[in-house]
Scaffold this motif. Sequence first.
Motif, PDB file in Angstrom:
ATOM      1  N   GLU A 253       0.818  -1.215   0.000  1.00 42.73           N
ATOM      2  CA  GLU A 253       0.000   0.000   0.000  1.00 42.73           C
ATOM      3  C   GLU A 253       0.855   1.271   0.000  1.00 42.73           C
ATOM      4  N   GLY A 254       2.165   1.104  -0.117  1.00 38.21           N
ATOM      5  CA  GLY A 254       3.058   2.272  -0.108  1.00 38.21           C
ATOM      6  C   GLY A 254       3.215   2.863  -1.500  1.00 38.21           C
ATOM      7  N   LYS A 255       4.274   3.672  -1.634  1.00 36.39           N
ATOM      8  CA  LYS A 255       4.465   4.404  -2.904  1.00 36.39           C
ATOM      9  C   LYS A 255       5.377   3.654  -3.871  1.00 36.39           C
ATOM     10  N   ARG A 256       4.900   3.551  -5.111  1.00 33.95           N
ATOM     11  CA  ARG A 256       5.711   2.953  -6.176  1.00 33.95           C
ATOM     12  C   ARG A 256       5.679   3.910  -7.357  1.00 33.95           C
ATOM     13  N   TYR A 257       6.834   4.120  -7.961  1.00 30.83           N
ATOM     14  CA  TYR A 257       6.876   4.958  -9.157  1.00 30.83           C
ATOM     15  C   TYR A 257       7.243   4.057 -10.325  1.00 30.83           C
ATOM     16  N   ASP A 258       6.330   3.964 -11.281  1.00 30.67           N
ATOM     17  CA  ASP A 258       6.575   3.106 -12.435  1.00 30.67           C
ATOM     18  C   ASP A 258       7.341   3.913 -13.478  1.00 30.67           C
ATOM     19  N   ALA A 259       8.652   3.763 -13.451  1.00 30.78           N
ATOM     20  CA  ALA A 259       9.499   4.581 -14.325  1.00 30.78           C
ATOM     21  C   ALA A 259       9.849   3.863 -15.620  1.00 30.78           C
ATOM     22  N   GLY A 260       9.056   2.879 -16.015  1.00 26.22           N
ATOM     23  CA  GLY A 260       9.357   2.069 -17.205  1.00 26.22           C
ATOM     24  C   GLY A 260       8.961   2.711 -18.523  1.00 26.22           C
ATOM     25  N   ASP A 261       8.169   3.794 -18.461  1.00 24.77           N
ATOM     26  CA  ASP A 261       7.885   4.514 -19.707  1.00 24.77           C
ATOM     27  C   ASP A 261       8.092   6.013 -19.480  1.00 24.77           C
ATOM     28  N   LYS A 262       7.938   6.790 -20.539  1.00 20.63           N
ATOM     29  CA  LYS A 262       8.370   8.203 -20.448  1.00 20.63           C
ATOM     30  C   LYS A 262       7.604   8.989 -19.389  1.00 20.63           C
ATOM     31  N   VAL A 263       6.267   8.876 -19.411  1.00 23.38           N
ATOM     32  CA  VAL A 263       5.491   9.681 -18.458  1.00 23.38           C
ATOM     33  C   VAL A 263       5.763   9.205 -17.029  1.00 23.38           C
ATOM     34  N   GLY A 264       5.820   7.889 -16.838  1.00 25.24           N
ATOM     35  CA  GLY A 264       6.105   7.346 -15.500  1.00 25.24           C
ATOM     36  C   GLY A 264       7.476   7.801 -15.015  1.00 25.24           C
ATOM     37  N   PHE A 265       8.433   7.825 -15.917  1.00 24.63           N
ATOM     38  CA  PHE A 265       9.791   8.259 -15.583  1.00 24.63           C
ATOM     39  C   PHE A 265       9.788   9.728 -15.147  1.00 24.63           C
ATOM     40  N   LEU A 266       9.033  10.561 -15.878  1.00 24.30           N
ATOM     41  CA  LEU A 266       8.969  11.993 -15.527  1.00 24.30           C
ATOM     42  C   LEU A 266       8.291  12.175 -14.166  1.00 24.30           C
ATOM     43  N   LYS A 267       7.216  11.393 -13.917  1.00 25.66           N
ATOM     44  CA  LYS A 267       6.525  11.502 -12.622  1.00 25.66           C
ATOM     45  C   LYS A 267       7.474  11.094 -11.492  1.00 25.66           C
ATOM     46  N   ALA A 268       8.224   9.999 -11.705  1.00 28.31           N
ATOM     47  CA  ALA A 268       9.165   9.536 -10.677  1.00 28.31           C
ATOM     48  C   ALA A 268      10.211  10.609 -10.403  1.00 28.31           C
ATOM     49  N   THR A 269      10.668  11.261 -11.474  1.00 25.13           N
ATOM     50  CA  THR A 269      11.675  12.310 -11.316  1.00 25.13           C
ATOM     51  C   THR A 269      11.134  13.454 -10.456  1.00 25.13           C
ATOM     52  N   VAL A 270       9.903  13.883 -10.739  1.00 26.70           N
ATOM     53  CA  VAL A 270       9.316  14.990  -9.979  1.00 26.70           C
ATOM     54  C   VAL A 270       9.148  14.574  -8.509  1.00 26.70           C
ATOM     55  N   GLU A 271       8.574  13.385  -8.290  1.00 28.41           N
ATOM     56  CA  GLU A 271       8.306  12.944  -6.911  1.00 28.41           C
ATOM     57  C   GLU A 271       9.605  12.815  -6.106  1.00 28.41           C
ATOM     58  N   LEU A 272      10.622  12.226  -6.727  1.00 27.60           N
ATOM     59  CA  LEU A 272      11.864  11.997  -5.973  1.00 27.60           C
ATOM     60  C   LEU A 272      12.663  13.287  -5.815  1.00 27.60           C
ATOM     61  N   ALA A 273      12.523  14.197  -6.772  1.00 30.27           N
ATOM     62  CA  ALA A 273      13.187  15.506  -6.613  1.00 30.27           C
ATOM     63  C   ALA A 273      12.561  16.253  -5.432  1.00 30.27           C
ATOM     64  N   LEU A 274      11.233  16.104  -5.272  1.00 33.11           N
ATOM     65  CA  LEU A 274      10.561  16.804  -4.169  1.00 33.11           C
ATOM     66  C   LEU A 274      10.900  16.198  -2.802  1.00 33.11           C
ATOM     67  N   LYS A 275      11.554  15.017  -2.815  1.00 30.01           N
ATOM     68  CA  LYS A 275      11.977  14.398  -1.542  1.00 30.01           C
ATOM     69  C   LYS A 275      13.473  14.574  -1.300  1.00 30.01           C
ATOM     70  N   ASN A 276      14.187  15.089  -2.295  1.00 27.80           N
ATOM     71  CA  ASN A 276      15.645  15.138  -2.197  1.00 27.80           C
ATOM     72  C   ASN A 276      16.087  16.452  -1.526  1.00 27.80           C
ATOM     73  N   PRO A 277      16.698  16.382  -0.326  1.00 30.32           N
ATOM     74  CA  PRO A 277      17.024  17.597   0.421  1.00 30.32           C
ATOM     75  C   PRO A 277      17.866  18.601  -0.375  1.00 30.32           C
ATOM     76  N   ALA A 278      18.719  18.093  -1.293  1.00 25.92           N
ATOM     77  CA  ALA A 278      19.618  19.014  -2.006  1.00 25.92           C
ATOM     78  C   ALA A 278      18.887  19.882  -3.024  1.00 25.92           C
ATOM     79  N   VAL A 279      17.755  19.408  -3.549  1.00 30.64           N
ATOM     80  CA  VAL A 279      17.116  20.180  -4.633  1.00 30.64           C
ATOM     81  C   VAL A 279      15.656  20.547  -4.362  1.00 30.64           C
ATOM     82  N   LYS A 280      15.061  19.965  -3.287  1.00 31.83           N
ATOM     83  CA  LYS A 280      13.596  20.052  -3.199  1.00 31.83           C
ATOM     84  C   LYS A 280      13.059  21.479  -3.090  1.00 31.83           C
TER      85      LYS A 280
END
Length: 298
Positions: A253-280
């Motif tokens: 029931e947790g978070k999964r980012y399906d980065a196997g296609d272009k849109v999923g990859f872009l969503k994963a990038t946004v979500e993980l950037a918003l969690k990354n202390p250096a860039v968020k």
Amino acid sequence: MPNKTAGKVKKAVFPAAGLGTRFLPATKASPKEMLPIVDKPMIQYAVEEAQHSGINEFIMITGKSKRAIENHFDSAWELEEDLKKKGKQAMLELVKKIDNLHFAYIRQNAPLGLGHAILCSKPFVNREPFAVLLSDDIIDPDDDLLGKMIKLYNQYEAPILALQKVPESEIDRYGVIAGREIRKNIFKITDMVEKPKPSDAPSDLAIIGRYILTPDIFKYIETSVPGKGGEMQLTDAIKAMLKKKPVYGFLFEGKRYDAGDKVGFLKATVELALKNPAVKDDFRDYLMSVLLRMQKEK
Ligand code: UTP
């Protein structure tokens, strides 16, 4: 009779020999698994997840154009010396963090499917239970999915597949299970259908890219009938297996980012950037400015 597969899960297999056609031309000469999300290649997220759950042997299934994966997880002596000389300690730690792990690399000569990729790991897995991680499914590290699956394996001593509820519009992209919930979020799987039409799907529970398998899976892969293009599907082998022994599903029931296609990859990038202390902080400000601009343009 004692269960020969009992014991801790210490090995993980990372199939990374696919062609990655959904990312062409980026994947023409470089592996999909090395595409970076924020500052780490996709496969490093999966390796760190496995490491965190106690895995200490990493078996990479690679193919043509995959040399970069081997180089990435090898020590980079010249780079380390240079960073040391320049006193760039923080960067040195980032590079060294991935130096200390033990990897085996196996070439899958042709991309004959996920089942075939896993079969290639047979000589290294030997007679132990093992995890399989598909690196384009990125799991939020805080959710510790693999760690939870290993705990379940230790209780049931049977294969465990990670499941997630998916909307009807996406169900035809997954293997979908039929099963009975025996405990909260734990299913005894009774059947599986690969990429069903929504009307034929036995449930909304899709298999995602984390598995704990037992070594008898190899015999089911070896005897499975290759499908289109000679591909050997893992789903077919597991389907044959569950006729003979219990196979369980764990509803994640947790978070999964399906980065196997272009849109999923872009969503994963946004979500993980918003969690990354250096860039968020900077990134959030930028996203807000994009939103405002889009609202004005409407
Ligand atoms: P995918 O279905 O995502 O295929 O494979 P792919 O080739 O990577 O990408 P597309 O569909 O062409 O864009 C799921 C995982 O299984 C591995 C892939 O590397 C990926 O991690 N795989 C797939 C293999 O290792 N060998 C194969 O023969 C097929």
